[in-house]
Design a protein around this motif. Structure first.
Motif, PDB file in Angstrom:
ATOM      1  N   MET A 233       0.820  -1.213   0.000  1.00  0.00           N
ATOM      2  CA  MET A 233       0.000   0.000   0.000  1.00  0.00           C
ATOM      3  C   MET A 233       0.853   1.262   0.000  1.00  0.00           C
ATOM      4  O   MET A 233       0.474   2.278  -0.573  1.00  0.00           O
ATOM      5  CB  MET A 233      -0.943  -0.022   1.200  1.00  0.00           C
ATOM      6  CG  MET A 233      -2.027  -1.085   1.090  1.00  0.00           C
ATOM      7  SD  MET A 233      -3.088  -0.862  -0.368  1.00  0.00           S
ATOM      8  CE  MET A 233      -4.284   0.297   0.296  1.00  0.00           C
ATOM      9  N   ARG A 234       2.019   1.197   0.630  1.00  0.00           N
ATOM     10  CA  ARG A 234       2.911   2.363   0.573  1.00  0.00           C
ATOM     11  C   ARG A 234       3.321   2.629  -0.877  1.00  0.00           C
ATOM     12  O   ARG A 234       3.296   3.760  -1.354  1.00  0.00           O
ATOM     13  CB  ARG A 234       4.153   2.123   1.423  1.00  0.00           C
ATOM     14  CG  ARG A 234       5.099   3.318   1.333  1.00  0.00           C
ATOM     15  CD  ARG A 234       6.490   3.039   1.821  1.00  0.00           C
ATOM     16  NE  ARG A 234       7.432   3.895   1.103  1.00  0.00           N
ATOM     17  CZ  ARG A 234       8.735   3.898   1.307  1.00  0.00           C
ATOM     18  NH1 ARG A 234       9.259   3.093   2.206  1.00  0.00           N
ATOM     19  NH2 ARG A 234       9.516   4.690   0.604  1.00  0.00           N
ATOM     20  N   ALA A 235       3.711   1.568  -1.583  1.00  0.00           N
ATOM     21  CA  ALA A 235       4.155   1.727  -2.967  1.00  0.00           C
ATOM     22  C   ALA A 235       3.004   2.161  -3.879  1.00  0.00           C
ATOM     23  O   ALA A 235       3.225   2.839  -4.880  1.00  0.00           O
ATOM     24  CB  ALA A 235       4.773   0.431  -3.467  1.00  0.00           C
ATOM     25  N   LEU A 236       1.776   1.770  -3.534  1.00  0.00           N
ATOM     26  CA  LEU A 236       0.607   2.131  -4.344  1.00  0.00           C
ATOM     27  C   LEU A 236       0.050   3.509  -3.993  1.00  0.00           C
ATOM     28  O   LEU A 236      -0.792   4.043  -4.708  1.00  0.00           O
ATOM     29  CB  LEU A 236      -0.508   1.094  -4.145  1.00  0.00           C
ATOM     30  CG  LEU A 236      -0.318  -0.266  -4.814  1.00  0.00           C
ATOM     31  CD1 LEU A 236      -1.388  -1.242  -4.323  1.00  0.00           C
ATOM     32  CD2 LEU A 236      -0.367  -0.149  -6.337  1.00  0.00           C
ATOM     33  N   GLY A 237       0.488   4.061  -2.861  1.00  0.00           N
ATOM     34  CA  GLY A 237      -0.065   5.342  -2.424  1.00  0.00           C
ATOM     35  C   GLY A 237      -1.394   5.200  -1.718  1.00  0.00           C
ATOM     36  O   GLY A 237      -2.116   6.183  -1.523  1.00  0.00           O
ATOM     37  N   GLY A 238      -1.737   3.980  -1.327  1.00  0.00           N
ATOM     38  CA  GLY A 238      -3.002   3.753  -0.630  1.00  0.00           C
ATOM     39  C   GLY A 238      -2.874   4.002   0.859  1.00  0.00           C
ATOM     40  O   GLY A 238      -1.795   4.274   1.386  1.00  0.00           O
ATOM     41  N   HIS A 239      -4.001   3.905   1.559  1.00  0.00           N
ATOM     42  CA  HIS A 239      -4.021   4.118   3.005  1.00  0.00           C
ATOM     43  C   HIS A 239      -3.878   2.789   3.720  1.00  0.00           C
ATOM     44  O   HIS A 239      -4.597   1.831   3.415  1.00  0.00           O
ATOM     45  CB  HIS A 239      -5.341   4.774   3.436  1.00  0.00           C
ATOM     46  CG  HIS A 239      -5.422   5.050   4.910  1.00  0.00           C
ATOM     47  ND1 HIS A 239      -5.083   6.258   5.460  1.00  0.00           N
ATOM     48  CD2 HIS A 239      -5.793   4.254   5.957  1.00  0.00           C
ATOM     49  CE1 HIS A 239      -5.227   6.199   6.775  1.00  0.00           C
ATOM     50  NE2 HIS A 239      -5.661   4.984   7.097  1.00  0.00           N
ATOM     51  N   PHE A 240      -2.967   2.737   4.691  1.00  0.00           N
ATOM     52  CA  PHE A 240      -2.877   1.560   5.555  1.00  0.00           C
ATOM     53  C   PHE A 240      -2.428   1.993   6.935  1.00  0.00           C
ATOM     54  O   PHE A 240      -1.467   2.741   7.080  1.00  0.00           O
ATOM     55  CB  PHE A 240      -1.893   0.519   5.017  1.00  0.00           C
ATOM     56  CG  PHE A 240      -1.955  -0.785   5.788  1.00  0.00           C
ATOM     57  CD1 PHE A 240      -2.838  -1.786   5.405  1.00  0.00           C
ATOM     58  CD2 PHE A 240      -1.170  -0.986   6.918  1.00  0.00           C
ATOM     59  CE1 PHE A 240      -2.934  -2.963   6.129  1.00  0.00           C
ATOM     60  CE2 PHE A 240      -1.253  -2.165   7.641  1.00  0.00           C
ATOM     61  CZ  PHE A 240      -2.143  -3.154   7.245  1.00  0.00           C
ATOM     62  N   GLN A 241      -3.149   1.516   7.941  1.00  0.00           N
ATOM     63  CA  GLN A 241      -2.763   1.700   9.337  1.00  0.00           C
ATOM     64  C   GLN A 241      -2.857   0.361  10.055  1.00  0.00           C
ATOM     65  O   GLN A 241      -3.721  -0.464   9.729  1.00  0.00           O
ATOM     66  CB  GLN A 241      -3.686   2.697  10.044  1.00  0.00           C
ATOM     67  CG  GLN A 241      -3.508   4.152   9.634  1.00  0.00           C
ATOM     68  CD  GLN A 241      -4.576   5.030  10.283  1.00  0.00           C
ATOM     69  OE1 GLN A 241      -5.751   4.928   9.945  1.00  0.00           O
ATOM     70  NE2 GLN A 241      -4.156   5.878  11.209  1.00  0.00           N
ATOM     71  N   GLY A 242      -1.969   0.167  11.023  1.00  0.00           N
ATOM     72  CA  GLY A 242      -2.001  -1.058  11.805  1.00  0.00           C
ATOM     73  C   GLY A 242      -1.696  -0.770  13.266  1.00  0.00           C
ATOM     74  O   GLY A 242      -0.881   0.101  13.580  1.00  0.00           O
ATOM     75  N   GLN A 243      -2.373  -1.485  14.152  1.00  0.00           N
ATOM     76  CA  GLN A 243      -2.147  -1.350  15.593  1.00  0.00           C
ATOM     77  C   GLN A 243      -2.052  -2.743  16.193  1.00  0.00           C
ATOM     78  O   GLN A 243      -2.963  -3.563  16.032  1.00  0.00           O
ATOM     79  CB  GLN A 243      -3.293  -0.561  16.241  1.00  0.00           C
ATOM     80  CG  GLN A 243      -3.109  -0.305  17.721  1.00  0.00           C
ATOM     81  CD  GLN A 243      -4.283   0.481  18.307  1.00  0.00           C
ATOM     82  OE1 GLN A 243      -5.435   0.254  17.933  1.00  0.00           O
ATOM     83  NE2 GLN A 243      -3.992   1.411  19.202  1.00  0.00           N
ATOM     84  N   LEU A 244      -0.943  -3.036  16.876  1.00  0.00           N
ATOM     85  CA  LEU A 244      -0.744  -4.367  17.445  1.00  0.00           C
ATOM     86  C   LEU A 244      -1.802  -4.682  18.504  1.00  0.00           C
ATOM     87  O   LEU A 244      -2.168  -3.822  19.306  1.00  0.00           O
ATOM     88  CB  LEU A 244       0.650  -4.477  18.064  1.00  0.00           C
ATOM     89  CG  LEU A 244       1.824  -4.425  17.087  1.00  0.00           C
ATOM     90  CD1 LEU A 244       3.147  -4.377  17.852  1.00  0.00           C
ATOM     91  CD2 LEU A 244       1.798  -5.617  16.132  1.00  0.00           C
ATOM     92  N   ILE A 245      -2.277  -5.919  18.465  1.00  0.00           N
ATOM     93  CA  ILE A 245      -3.233  -6.407  19.461  1.00  0.00           C
ATOM     94  C   ILE A 245      -2.519  -7.468  20.294  1.00  0.00           C
ATOM     95  O   ILE A 245      -2.044  -8.472  19.756  1.00  0.00           O
ATOM     96  CB  ILE A 245      -4.481  -7.016  18.777  1.00  0.00           C
ATOM     97  CG1 ILE A 245      -5.173  -5.968  17.895  1.00  0.00           C
ATOM     98  CG2 ILE A 245      -5.448  -7.577  19.818  1.00  0.00           C
ATOM     99  CD1 ILE A 245      -5.746  -4.790  18.632  1.00  0.00           C
ATOM    100  N   TYR A 246      -2.445  -7.238  21.580  1.00  0.00           N
ATOM    101  CA  TYR A 246      -1.695  -8.136  22.467  1.00  0.00           C
ATOM    102  C   TYR A 246      -2.578  -8.790  23.531  1.00  0.00           C
ATOM    103  O   TYR A 246      -2.106  -9.564  24.349  1.00  0.00           O
ATOM    104  CB  TYR A 246      -0.558  -7.362  23.149  1.00  0.00           C
ATOM    105  CG  TYR A 246      -1.004  -6.055  23.760  1.00  0.00           C
ATOM    106  CD1 TYR A 246      -1.577  -6.015  25.034  1.00  0.00           C
ATOM    107  CD2 TYR A 246      -0.883  -4.865  23.053  1.00  0.00           C
ATOM    108  CE1 TYR A 246      -2.003  -4.822  25.588  1.00  0.00           C
ATOM    109  CE2 TYR A 246      -1.312  -3.663  23.591  1.00  0.00           C
ATOM    110  CZ  TYR A 246      -1.873  -3.642  24.858  1.00  0.00           C
ATOM    111  OH  TYR A 246      -2.313  -2.459  25.399  1.00  0.00           O
TER     112      TYR A 246
END
Length: 345
Positions: A233-246
């Protein structure tokens, strides 16, 4: 990096996809994964590079191949000096999932792929073998939707960014008990839900392309696959977010360590001091150059799976580069046997 490794990494995912596809529909998910791992590693070790696996076949498993920390490439072999001067080559970090969606392959369902992402050393987040809350969306919504907002709020933002009514939006969610409330909320907001059993890399990827009829990925999936999705998604210019779940109580299904407290200790030992941090695509794939490659095992929204014919196979792959800002679809015929010449009398 792209000029040196572009074609090579396509062949890496192609070989993994072909090997795994031979087990499509046979109900043997572990075998489908194992043969993909073996084929991917074999081809990687023929590449003129110094590679290190940062995301691979299980952080806690005693995996014999493509384990985290394993060095791959001709220039990491014991006899490397016979082929190259290892010190002259850039060190590369590699994240792999040789068979993304093992159940999909085993049961002949759509959407499984062989995938990998590469960057310079230190350019990919070494995600622990935890879960991750994810939000993927098209480039038009980049930086406007937010993982901290509710699904209802994000659907309104998506609607405005894409100039579509909410009832035209399709959100991919993995079919898990932990997502029951999320699914209800998306439907109540008026959007449509496409449930998948496995394989959320392909779902995130689909958000980066127009015409897939996939407008968002929401929910919790595996963290290592989140890093691979972020690279694409970075290379495509798209949106991506992630948050670790523990917290195992949030996940509800699957293994995620012994306890919430033990998981927090593990994160601390890995240098992750803010366990609740929300990462964007550039933080998960921070290298100057990021390459992503995928080859379909079974056909999905974006990429066709392996199709066998007498004496060969046909694959469709995708390679995305942040360097050249390109996404190339590659259609390849693999000839296992030389065609027989028919003698005319």
């Amino acid at each position: 990096m792209e000029n040196t490794l572009g074609l090579e990494i396509i062949e890496v995912v192609e070989q993994a996809a072909i090997a795994s596809a031979k087990w499509m529909g046979k109900g043997e998910k572990n075998t489908a994964d194992q043969v993909a791992v073996e084929a991917m590693r074999s081809r990687m070790n023929k590449i003129y590079m110094r590679g290190r696996i940062v995301i691979g076949e299980g952080e806690r498993d005693d995996a014999p191949m493509l384990y985290i920390g394993e060095e791959v490439g001709i220039c990491t072999q014991p006899n490397a000096k016979d082929f190259c001067n290892p010190d002259e080559l850039i060190e590369i970090d590699i994240a792999v999932d040789p068979c993304e969606g093992t159940n999909l392959v085993a049961y002949g369902q759509p959407g499984s792929m062989a995938v990998l992402a590469i960057s310079e050393k230190g350019g990919l987040f070494a995600a622990p073998d935890f879960y991750m809350k994810k939000l993927a969306a098209p480039p038009a919504a980049k930086g406007k939707v937010d993982i901290n907002k509710s699904a209802t709020e994000n659907l309104k933002i998506l609607s405005e960014c894409l100039d579509r009514s909410i009832d035209e939006l399709v959100v991919v969610v993995m079919k898990r008990d932990r997502h029951n409330d999320l699914i209800k909320e998306i439907r109540s907001a008026g959007a449509r839900v496409q449930l998948i059993s496995d394989g959320d890399v392909g779902a995130a990827l689909s958000c980066g392309f127009a015409g897939t009829n996939i407008h968002a990925l929401m929910g919790i999936g595996a963290a290592p696959e989140g890093v691979i999705s972020a690279a694409a998604m970075r290379a495509l210019g798209g949106h991506f977010q992630g948050q670790l779940i523990y917290d195992p109580e949030i996940v509800k299904t699957g293994l995620i360590g012994e306890s919430k407290e033990a998981n927090l200790e593990r994160l601390q030992s890995m240098g992750i001091t803010d366990p609740d941090k929300v990462y964007d695509a550039h933080e998960l794939a921070s290298g100057e150059t990021v390459l992503f490659a995928a080859s379909g095992i079974t056909s999905g929204n974006l990429i066709q799976g392996v199709r066998f014919f007498h004496g060969g196979a046909r694959t469709q792959s995708l390679v995305i580069s942040s360097q050249s800002k390109t996404a190339r679809f590659v259609d390849t015929i693999h000839m296992f046997e030389q065609p027989k010449v028919v003698q005319l009398h």
